[in-house]
Design a protein around this motif. Sequence first.
Motif, PDB file in Angstrom:
ATOM      1  N   ASN A   1       0.809  -1.219   0.000  1.00 17.11           N
ATOM      2  CA  ASN A   1       0.000   0.000   0.000  1.00 17.11           C
ATOM      3  C   ASN A   1       0.843   1.270   0.000  1.00 17.11           C
ATOM      4  N   ASN A   2       2.068   1.195   0.506  1.00 18.35           N
ATOM      5  CA  ASN A   2       2.932   2.378   0.566  1.00 18.35           C
ATOM      6  C   ASN A   2       3.868   2.494  -0.629  1.00 18.35           C
ATOM      7  N   TYR A   3       3.888   1.467  -1.480  1.00 16.26           N
ATOM      8  CA  TYR A   3       4.799   1.494  -2.627  1.00 16.26           C
ATOM      9  C   TYR A   3       4.302   2.510  -3.655  1.00 16.26           C
ATOM     10  N   GLU A   4       5.150   3.457  -4.001  1.00 13.33           N
ATOM     11  CA  GLU A   4       4.765   4.544  -4.897  1.00 13.33           C
ATOM     12  C   GLU A   4       4.346   4.033  -6.278  1.00 13.33           C
ATOM     13  N   GLY A   5       4.967   2.942  -6.718  1.00 16.12           N
ATOM     14  CA  GLY A   5       4.638   2.403  -8.038  1.00 16.12           C
ATOM     15  C   GLY A   5       3.246   1.802  -8.132  1.00 16.12           C
ATOM     16  N   PHE A   6       2.617   1.515  -6.985  1.00 16.71           N
ATOM     17  CA  PHE A   6       1.267   0.952  -6.972  1.00 16.71           C
ATOM     18  C   PHE A   6       0.213   1.995  -6.626  1.00 16.71           C
ATOM     19  N   LYS A   7       0.595   3.253  -6.586  1.00 16.16           N
ATOM     20  CA  LYS A   7      -0.324   4.312  -6.180  1.00 16.16           C
ATOM     21  C   LYS A   7      -1.508   4.405  -7.143  1.00 16.16           C
ATOM     22  N   VAL A   8      -2.711   4.546  -6.593  1.00 15.87           N
ATOM     23  CA  VAL A   8      -3.938   4.632  -7.396  1.00 15.87           C
ATOM     24  C   VAL A   8      -4.441   6.073  -7.340  1.00 15.87           C
ATOM     25  N   VAL A   9      -4.285   6.804  -8.437  1.00 16.36           N
ATOM     26  CA  VAL A   9      -4.669   8.218  -8.484  1.00 16.36           C
ATOM     27  C   VAL A   9      -5.334   8.518  -9.821  1.00 16.36           C
ATOM     28  N   PHE A  10      -6.498   9.142  -9.779  1.00 16.85           N
ATOM     29  CA  PHE A  10      -7.142   9.574 -11.015  1.00 16.85           C
ATOM     30  C   PHE A  10      -6.381  10.784 -11.552  1.00 16.85           C
ATOM     31  N   PRO A  11      -5.900  10.725 -12.806  1.00 12.62           N
ATOM     32  CA  PRO A  11      -5.024  11.789 -13.330  1.00 12.62           C
ATOM     33  C   PRO A  11      -5.791  13.026 -13.785  1.00 12.62           C
ATOM     34  N   ILE A  12      -6.532  13.645 -12.878  1.00 11.44           N
ATOM     35  CA  ILE A  12      -7.381  14.768 -13.259  1.00 11.44           C
ATOM     36  C   ILE A  12      -6.576  15.965 -13.749  1.00 11.44           C
ATOM     37  N   ASP A  13      -5.328  16.095 -13.302  1.00 14.18           N
ATOM     38  CA  ASP A  13      -4.492  17.225 -13.701  1.00 14.18           C
ATOM     39  C   ASP A  13      -3.551  16.890 -14.852  1.00 14.18           C
ATOM     40  N   ASP A  14      -3.592  15.656 -15.324  1.00 10.50           N
ATOM     41  CA  ASP A  14      -2.693  15.212 -16.387  1.00 10.50           C
ATOM     42  C   ASP A  14      -3.498  14.994 -17.663  1.00 10.50           C
ATOM     43  N   GLU A  15      -3.614  16.042 -18.481  1.00  8.66           N
ATOM     44  CA  GLU A  15      -4.434  15.960 -19.682  1.00  8.66           C
ATOM     45  C   GLU A  15      -3.877  14.955 -20.685  1.00  8.66           C
ATOM     46  N   GLU A  16      -2.566  14.816 -20.729  1.00 10.86           N
ATOM     47  CA  GLU A  16      -1.962  13.849 -21.651  1.00 10.86           C
ATOM     48  C   GLU A  16      -2.355  12.426 -21.271  1.00 10.86           C
ATOM     49  N   LYS A  17      -2.338  12.122 -19.967  1.00  8.70           N
ATOM     50  CA  LYS A  17      -2.734  10.794 -19.505  1.00  8.70           C
ATOM     51  C   LYS A  17      -4.217  10.570 -19.728  1.00  8.70           C
ATOM     52  N   LEU A  18      -5.036  11.586 -19.500  1.00  7.74           N
ATOM     53  CA  LEU A  18      -6.476  11.470 -19.741  1.00  7.74           C
ATOM     54  C   LEU A  18      -6.758  11.209 -21.216  1.00  7.74           C
ATOM     55  N   THR A  19      -6.002  11.859 -22.084  1.00 11.80           N
ATOM     56  CA  THR A  19      -6.172  11.658 -23.521  1.00 11.80           C
ATOM     57  C   THR A  19      -5.828  10.221 -23.899  1.00 11.80           C
ATOM     58  N   GLU A  20      -4.799   9.666 -23.270  1.00 16.19           N
ATOM     59  CA  GLU A  20      -4.429   8.273 -23.523  1.00 16.19           C
ATOM     60  C   GLU A  20      -5.539   7.317 -23.062  1.00 16.19           C
ATOM     61  N   ILE A  21      -6.096   7.573 -21.877  1.00 12.79           N
ATOM     62  CA  ILE A  21      -7.190   6.745 -21.364  1.00 12.79           C
ATOM     63  C   ILE A  21      -8.405   6.852 -22.277  1.00 12.79           C
ATOM     64  N   GLU A  22      -8.711   8.068 -22.721  1.00 18.83           N
ATOM     65  CA  GLU A  22      -9.858   8.279 -23.616  1.00 18.83           C
ATOM     66  C   GLU A  22      -9.686   7.529 -24.931  1.00 18.83           C
ATOM     67  N   GLY A  23      -8.433   7.490 -25.428  1.00 19.48           N
ATOM     68  CA  GLY A  23      -8.184   6.781 -26.688  1.00 19.48           C
ATOM     69  C   GLY A  23      -8.475   5.302 -26.591  1.00 19.48           C
ATOM     70  N   VAL A  24      -8.163   4.684 -25.435  1.00 18.37           N
ATOM     71  CA  VAL A  24      -8.428   3.264 -25.248  1.00 18.37           C
ATOM     72  C   VAL A  24      -9.932   3.020 -25.146  1.00 18.37           C
ATOM     73  N   PHE A  25     -10.646   3.882 -24.423  1.00 16.39           N
ATOM     74  CA  PHE A  25     -12.103   3.761 -24.355  1.00 16.39           C
ATOM     75  C   PHE A  25     -12.717   3.871 -25.753  1.00 16.39           C
ATOM     76  N   ARG A  26     -12.238   4.855 -26.533  1.00 14.08           N
ATOM     77  CA  ARG A  26     -12.802   5.068 -27.862  1.00 14.08           C
ATOM     78  C   ARG A  26     -12.532   3.877 -28.772  1.00 14.08           C
ATOM     79  N   SER A  27     -11.353   3.260 -28.619  1.00 10.90           N
ATOM     80  CA  SER A  27     -11.018   2.109 -29.454  1.00 10.90           C
ATOM     81  C   SER A  27     -11.897   0.903 -29.133  1.00 10.90           C
ATOM     82  N   LYS A  28     -12.455   0.863 -27.919  1.00 13.14           N
ATOM     83  CA  LYS A  28     -13.299  -0.259 -27.522  1.00 13.14           C
ATOM     84  C   LYS A  28     -14.782   0.042 -27.689  1.00 13.14           C
ATOM     85  N   SER A  29     -15.100   1.235 -28.137  1.00 12.46           N
ATOM     86  CA  SER A  29     -16.483   1.588 -28.434  1.00 12.46           C
ATOM     87  C   SER A  29     -16.805   1.183 -29.865  1.00 12.46           C
TER      88      SER A  29
END
Length: 327
Positions: free
Chosen positions: A53-81
């Motif tokens: 739970n304390n390992y930084e590499g396993f941290k679970v955070v919604f990337p609300i401030d990272d537009e590039e990461k959000l765009t990547e997530i959106e691309g995967v959703f769009r590819s599966k639609s």
Amino acid sequence: MARSSSGRGLSRSSTGDDLTILGWWKYVDIRLFFNISVNEFYSSVWRVVEAINNYEGFKVVFPIDDEEKLTEIEGVFRSKSSHGMITGCVGAIDGCLLWQKNPGIAVHNPNRYYCARKEKCALLLMAIVDADRRFLFYDISCTPSTHDSLAWDSTRLAQRFAAGDLCERFFIFGDNAFVCTRSMITPGNDSDFNYFLSELRVNSECAFGEMIRRWGILWRPLEMHFLRRAHVIACCIRLHNFCVDRRLLIEEELMADEDEIEIQPGRRVRAPRVNRDGQIVENVQTNCTCITCIGSGRDRAVPDKSRRKELEAVVRNSGYCRPLPRR
């Protein structure tokens, strides 16, 4: 080697042995198999859970401030639609009840953790997942009798959504338990649109199912001390994400040769990503100007069905509809 916050090292062998408690094994079996005492077993287990739970590499955070990461997530959703119909989705949200033993005197009012409609004591897990069924956000702070929309509104992330901190061209999908806004799209009266929405929203339910089936400790009521139960669930979520990442890495390695095409002798480039219909889908799209990606700038803290109407219009104008049921 993993390391706990106290600085004590955890060997690979002890970590692997301790993680079997998250599977279908019980502590009695593990004690006998590895020939260790009860105190040694539990001490080792909680050190491993703490380290994960304390390992930084396993941290679970919604990337609300990272537009590039959000765009990547959106691309995967769009590819599966289907037909690349839905654009702008960056998450699917839902709630799940995880069974537990009655917390008893560990809490002020144990009856608050009793779910009458299920006739069991439980913990409410609220979570947002991506199209690969990886957890992007979770919250276990509300009692199981709390309505999903109230449990979501009580989180800091929901408050940031309401404040407009999420990029206007993105949104998440939820079911009818949530309030429809520009950042939270729920089913409407258009059957065809609801089909394409459910096609992506179902990832949240699948993620819950995969995590529970993967970790046998969740098959039965949690019975450790109440204050440790949320830590065990958090550990299962992080390990689930780790398993998803490993699966995607293996799939990428297996398909590495197929992802490249030879355009000239000795010169290979990465092939464009396509969806299930064979249409090219960009992984990163930062210049989208379609109506579903351009927001009106309205306050998202109150019910707002304008974006859902825009998405319904996109589905309606496309000519695609819900598949007919098989007879």
